[in-house]
Design an enzyme around this catalytic site. Structure first.
Site, PDB file in Angstrom:
ATOM      1  N   HIS A 103     137.910  10.390  -2.436  1.00 28.69           N
ATOM      2  CA  HIS A 103     136.857   9.833  -1.573  1.00 28.69           C
ATOM      3  C   HIS A 103     136.305   8.595  -2.224  1.00 28.69           C
ATOM      4  O   HIS A 103     136.464   8.587  -3.293  1.00 28.69           O
ATOM      5  CB  HIS A 103     135.625  11.026  -1.599  1.00 28.69           C
ATOM      6  CG  HIS A 103     135.704  12.255  -1.382  1.00 28.69           C
ATOM      7  ND1 HIS A 103     136.123  13.482  -2.189  1.00 28.69           N
ATOM      8  CD2 HIS A 103     135.361  12.961  -0.091  1.00 28.69           C
ATOM      9  CE1 HIS A 103     136.141  14.437  -1.346  1.00 28.69           C
ATOM     10  NE2 HIS A 103     135.752  14.228  -0.272  1.00 28.69           N
ATOM     11  N   ASP A 106     134.415   9.158  -5.101  1.00 34.31           N
ATOM     12  CA  ASP A 106     134.832   9.654  -6.371  1.00 34.31           C
ATOM     13  C   ASP A 106     135.370   8.519  -7.434  1.00 34.31           C
ATOM     14  O   ASP A 106     134.989   8.677  -8.510  1.00 34.31           O
ATOM     15  CB  ASP A 106     135.944  10.473  -6.293  1.00 34.31           C
ATOM     16  CG  ASP A 106     136.116  11.533  -5.200  1.00 34.31           C
ATOM     17  OD1 ASP A 106     134.702  12.080  -4.953  1.00 34.31           O
ATOM     18  OD2 ASP A 106     137.074  11.759  -4.379  1.00 34.31           O
TER      19      ASP A 106
HETATM   20  C1  XLS Z   1     135.066  20.660   0.942  1.00 40.99           C
HETATM   21  C2  XLS Z   1     136.299  20.091   1.674  1.00 40.99           C
HETATM   22  C3  XLS Z   1     136.540  18.607   1.037  1.00 40.99           C
HETATM   23  C4  XLS Z   1     137.533  17.899   1.716  1.00 40.99           C
HETATM   24  C5  XLS Z   1     137.390  16.261   1.441  1.00 40.99           C
HETATM   25  O1  XLS Z   1     134.947  21.875   0.926  1.00 40.99           O
HETATM   26  O2  XLS Z   1     137.365  20.705   1.140  1.00 40.99           O
HETATM   27  O3  XLS Z   1     136.914  18.772  -0.275  1.00 40.99           O
HETATM   28  O4  XLS Z   1     138.846  18.149   1.222  1.00 40.99           O
HETATM   29  O5  XLS Z   1     136.371  15.868   1.833  1.00 40.99           O
END
Ligand code: XLS
Ligand code: NI
Ligand code: NI
Length: 439
Positions: A103, A106
């Site tokens: 993200h 991150d």
């Molecule tokens: C949350 C989601 C997230 C997505 C990316 O539960 O799995 O991690 O994969 O935003």
């Protein structure tokens, strides 16, 4: 390589075969081994996620984070962020993983304003780019974090506040551009806080229309910047909201169809999100495949005694087999892969646990691939299903399937015949035993 390695005692993890007792080796993942005409590496397309592996402090609602990450000074400086990227690539190289995902938030800290935040991101993206070039590791997909910052308390594209929609649009615009710059194979939309906790304060129809418009804007922007990566929607039924709009594969497909977006998106199916939706991952994969919309997989697992998104590393071979049976049946991944949207347990707080966890997930999927390939080569399962539907291959079945029958002709057919041909056993236990034969 960073000047000082973060994992100095970890070698490049070798394949040593099923009899190896070395915990820092693969017993099943042998990237060059050919399975059904293709190297394992290309079947599995493993990806490490930045958020769990490098940003998750391993806290829970009852206790603080426990993760020991000696390379991280805990600050939100750009220097720390850039160094973290180098550590991430060191780990991925040692694991031999070909992809990663992140993200925007991150990898780089937020600033005081959107402009400053974008500048921070650019500074870190420069290192991501450098490290990609140095190692050949590629970006599986990028995405924007539209759920952590308090501005998204009521959602992003589905917020009651139009300014928040605008901010989210600007953020996704930038995240898409950065993904494009890093030559990402895809871009994921997971609904974050797109859902509701109470209908008393919610105009659902309006929120859904806003979400449709948001995704259409993303499609338009993709075209305008010439990004040809694949867009994915990732279904999830709950967490953080009580009712997420992208609740499961069928709901996502319906939403995309209703808003004329089906040609532009595929699905990113996450194992434990399927379970939270009251399905299993096989069901979600079959739903996506039937609509020709399986794009990628967030590989993890849940715990049958816990009803939340535990994001555990996938170590259940029965389940990885089921997943790989579907991936093989669908002809394999094109842009997508097996993205470890998984975190080590709070109790597994040492850096080396990150290594063990990925080895465990990679070996479980390599083994699942080998088992699934053997089941396919054996052919009994496929033959059984084919035979089970054979009444559709000729006669009245073929007429129905080809649209040549109607209620009138079927009425005449049945009046003449008087009763249906006898049904045959479904043989579930016999089939379950065939699967066990290969595991
Ligand atoms: C949350 C989601 C997230 C997505 C990316 O539960 O799995 O991690 O994969 O935003
Ligand atoms: Ni996910
Ligand atoms: Ni998840």
């Amino acid at each position: 390589m960073p000047s000082k390695e973060a994992f100095p005692d970890i070698p490049k993890i070798p394949y040593e075969g099923p009899d190896s007792k070395n915990p820092l080796s693969f017993r099943h993942y042998n990237p060059d081994e050919i399975v059904l005409g293709k190297p394992m590496r290309d079947h599995l397309r493993f990806s490490v996620v930045f958020w769990h592996t490098f940003r998750n402090p391993l806290g829970d609602p009852f206790g603080v984070g426990t993760a020991l990450r000696p390379w991280d000074d805990g600050s939100s400086s750009i220097e720390n962020a850039r160094n973290r990227v180098r550590v991430a690539f060191e780990l991925m190289e040692k694991l031999g993983v070909p992809f990663y995902a992140f993200h925007d938030r991150d990898v780089a800290p937020e600033g005081e304003t959107l402009r400053e935040t974008n500048g921070n991101l650019d500074e870190v993206v420069a290192v991501l780019k450098e490290e990609q070039q140095r190692t050949g590791i590629r970006l599986l997909w990028g995405t924007a974090c539209l759920f952590v910052n308090p501005r998204f308390v009521h959602g992003a594209a589905t917020s009651c506040n139009a300014d928040v929609f605008a901010y989210a649009a600007a953020q996704v615009k930038k995240a898409m551009e950065v993904t494009h710059e890093l030559d990402g194979a895809g871009y994921t939309f997971w609904g974050g806080r797109e859902g509701y906790t109470s209908l008393l304060n919610t105009n659902m129809k309006r929120e859904l229309e806003h979400l449709g418009r948001f995704l259409q804007m993303a499609v338009d922007h993709k075209k305008s910047i010439g990004f040809d990566g694949q867009f994915y929607i990732e279904p999830k039924p709950k967490e953080p909201t009580k009712h997420q709009y992208d609740s499961d594969a069928a709901a996502c497909l319906n939403f995309l169809r209703e808003h004329g977006l089906l040609d532009h998106f595929k699905l990113n199916i996450e194992t434990n999100h399927a379970t939270l939706a009251g399905h299993n991952v096989e069901h979600e994969l079959e739903t996506a495949i039937a609509a020709d919309a399986l794009g990628s997989i967030d590989a993890n697992m849940g715990d049958e005694l816990l009803g939340w998104d535990t994001d555990q590393f996938p170590t259940n071979i029965y389940q990885t087999t089921q997943v790989m049976l579907r991936v093989l049946a669908a002809g394999g991944f094109t842009t997508g892969g097996l993205n470890f949207d998984a975190k080590v347990r709070r109790e597994s707080f040492e850096p080396i646990d990150l290594v063990y966890a990925h080895i465990a997930g990679m070996d479980a999927f390599a083994r699942g691939l080998k088992v699934a390939a053997a089941i396919r080569e054996d052919g009994r399962l496929r033959e059984f299903v084919k035979e089970r539907y054979s009444s559709w291959d000729s006669g009245i079945g073929a007429q129905i399937e080809s649209g040549k029958a109607d209620f009138g002709s079927l009425n005449r057919y049945m009046l003449e015949k008087g009763e249906v041909a006898p049904n045959r056993s479904g043989r579930q236990e016999y089939l379950e035993n065939i699967i066990n034969e290969f595991i």
